[in-house]
Design an enzyme around this catalytic site. Structure first.
Site, PDB file in Angstrom:
ATOM      1  NE  ARG A  74      77.799  89.944 -14.411  1.00 57.16           N
ATOM      2  CZ  ARG A  74      78.779  90.213 -15.268  1.00 57.16           C
ATOM      3  NH1 ARG A  74      79.083  91.445 -15.538  1.00 57.16           N
ATOM      4  NH2 ARG A  74      79.430  89.230 -15.836  1.00 57.16           N
TER       5      ARG A  74
ATOM      6  CE  LYS B 257      79.042  91.147 -20.497  1.00 57.82           C
ATOM      7  NZ  LYS B 257      79.031  89.669 -20.586  1.00 57.82           N
TER       8      LYS B 257
ATOM      9  NE  ARG C 173      82.273  84.163 -15.679  1.00 57.57           N
ATOM     10  CZ  ARG C 173      83.171  84.004 -16.643  1.00 57.57           C
ATOM     11  NH1 ARG C 173      83.979  82.958 -16.650  1.00 57.57           N
ATOM     12  NH2 ARG C 173      83.260  84.882 -17.610  1.00 57.57           N
TER      13      ARG C 173
ATOM     14  NE  ARG D 167      87.699  87.017 -16.828  1.00 58.64           N
ATOM     15  CZ  ARG D 167      86.559  87.566 -17.202  1.00 58.64           C
ATOM     16  NH1 ARG D 167      86.533  88.434 -18.189  1.00 58.64           N
ATOM     17  NH2 ARG D 167      85.439  87.268 -16.596  1.00 58.64           N
TER      18      ARG D 167
ATOM     19  NE  ARG E   2      87.342  85.583 -21.379  1.00 55.83           N
ATOM     20  CZ  ARG E   2      86.259  86.221 -20.934  1.00 55.83           C
ATOM     21  NH1 ARG E   2      85.581  87.002 -21.749  1.00 55.83           N
ATOM     22  NH2 ARG E   2      85.848  86.032 -19.712  1.00 55.83           N
TER      23      ARG E   2
HETATM   24  P1  ADP Z   1      81.904  88.048 -17.911  1.00 49.20           P
HETATM   25  O1  ADP Z   1      80.861  88.927 -18.503  1.00 49.20           O
HETATM   26  O2  ADP Z   1      82.733  87.377 -18.943  1.00 49.20           O
HETATM   27  O3  ADP Z   1      81.402  87.125 -16.843  1.00 49.20           O
HETATM   28  P2  ADP Z   1      83.062  90.287 -16.405  1.00 49.20           P
HETATM   29  O4  ADP Z   1      84.468  90.697 -16.577  1.00 49.20           O
HETATM   30  O5  ADP Z   1      81.994  91.228 -16.831  1.00 49.20           O
HETATM   31  O6  ADP Z   1      82.973  88.913 -17.168  1.00 49.20           O
HETATM   32  O7  ADP Z   1      82.791  89.910 -14.862  1.00 49.20           O
HETATM   33  C1  ADP Z   1      83.598  89.010 -14.142  1.00 49.20           C
HETATM   34  C2  ADP Z   1      83.017  88.786 -12.751  1.00 49.20           C
HETATM   35  O8  ADP Z   1      83.019  90.036 -12.024  1.00 49.20           O
HETATM   36  C3  ADP Z   1      81.555  88.334 -12.713  1.00 49.20           C
HETATM   37  O9  ADP Z   1      81.430  86.933 -12.859  1.00 49.20           O
HETATM   38  C4  ADP Z   1      81.139  88.815 -11.323  1.00 49.20           C
HETATM   39  O10 ADP Z   1      81.627  87.963 -10.318  1.00 49.20           O
HETATM   40  C5  ADP Z   1      81.872  90.139 -11.184  1.00 49.20           C
HETATM   41  N1  ADP Z   1      81.033  91.261 -11.657  1.00 49.20           N
HETATM   42  C6  ADP Z   1      81.241  91.994 -12.784  1.00 49.20           C
HETATM   43  N2  ADP Z   1      80.272  92.919 -12.927  1.00 49.20           N
HETATM   44  C7  ADP Z   1      79.428  92.782 -11.884  1.00 49.20           C
HETATM   45  C8  ADP Z   1      78.228  93.415 -11.482  1.00 49.20           C
HETATM   46  N3  ADP Z   1      77.684  94.406 -12.193  1.00 49.20           N
HETATM   47  N4  ADP Z   1      77.628  92.994 -10.334  1.00 49.20           N
HETATM   48  C9  ADP Z   1      78.156  92.015  -9.608  1.00 49.20           C
HETATM   49  N5  ADP Z   1      79.265  91.343  -9.936  1.00 49.20           N
HETATM   50  C10 ADP Z   1      79.916  91.716 -11.067  1.00 49.20           C
END
Ligand code: ADP
Length: 216
Positions: free
Chosen positions: A89, A13, A172, A161, A128
């Site tokens: 999400r 993404k 996750r 990360r 990554r």
């Molecule tokens: P990835 O898609 O690789 O897990 P992101 O950078 O999108 O990474 O998100 C990292 C973390 O941030 C998620 O695991 C979650 O804890 C938090 N997060 C991101 N977006 C949301 C969301 N829309 N709602 C709740 N938590 C979120």
């Protein structure tokens, strides 16, 4: 253009939204990136988010929705369009987004669901590397930076990360199956969903995405 990129962690993404921003001039609104910036700045929101992110859990809906609503309502986003990466999400977040868009008298053009097999995702995430300054993403094996710990684009320092540790990756993925997969069905029912193969290399997947969005 108003797009959502949805899919499990590591499916691409972030990489795809960066390409869309660079080439189509839309604005990227990445919930994960915003949280990481808040954490770095040690704000109240950052400290709260950190408690969840470090365990691979979702940040609560209330604060996440409020934070994203503010970005979506900004004049820049209204003017240039956006690609949402990492939001919504949960079904609650998706319903809140519908309300925000209705309020603005706007609608979503497409929801792109990126798919890839779990083994590939785990292998991508565990190697990554990201740039702390410009957000560019590298992979220790598939897309190594030219210098070991510096970004090719901006010379910024690279980092792993904290939520890319093996146990957190598994959590996750579990959270994705439980809470985010239903969001895909939510958009399928609305007739705006397209499913795209995220296991190709970045340019291949990008071509598939733009083939679909060109018709918008
Ligand atoms: P990835 O898609 O690789 O897990 P992101 O950078 O999108 O990474 O998100 C990292 C973390 O941030 C998620 O695991 C979650 O804890 C938090 N997060 C991101 N977006 C949301 C969301 N829309 N709602 C709740 N938590 C979120």
């Amino acid at each position: 253009m108003r797009l959502i990129l949805i899919g499990p962690p590591g499916v691409g993404k972030g990489t795809q939204s960066a390409l869309l921003v660079e080439r189509l001039g839309v604005l990227q609104i990445s919930s994960g990136e915003i949280f990481r910036r808040e954490i770095e700045a040690n704000t109240d929101l950052g400290r709260l988010a950190q408690r969840y992110i470090s365990h691979g859990e979702l940040v609560p809906n209330g604060v996440t929705i409020e934070m994203m609503a503010k970005k979506i309502r900004e004049p820049q986003a209204i003017k240039h369009g956006f690609v949402l990466d990492g939001f919504p999400r949960t079904v609650k977040q998706a319903m809140a987004l519908t309300e925000i868009m209705d309020e603005l008298d706007e609608s979503l053009d497409k929801v792109v669901s990126l798919e890839a097999p779990e083994e590939l995702i785990v292998s991508r995430l565990s190697a990554r590397l990201g740039c702390t300054r410009c957000g560019e993403i590298y992979h220790a094996v598939n897309k190594p930076p030219m210098r070991e710990e510096l970004c090719d684009k901006c010379d910024g320092p690279l980092f792993v990360r904290q939520d890319d540790l093996p146990e957190t990756i598994r959590e996750r993925l579990r959270v994705f199956r439980e809470q985010t997969a239903p969001v895909i069905d939510f958009y399928k029912d609305k007739g705006v969903l397209v499913t795209i193969n995220g296991s190709l290399e970045a340019e291949g997947t990008y071509a598939l995405i733009t083939a679909v969005t060109a018709k918008v």
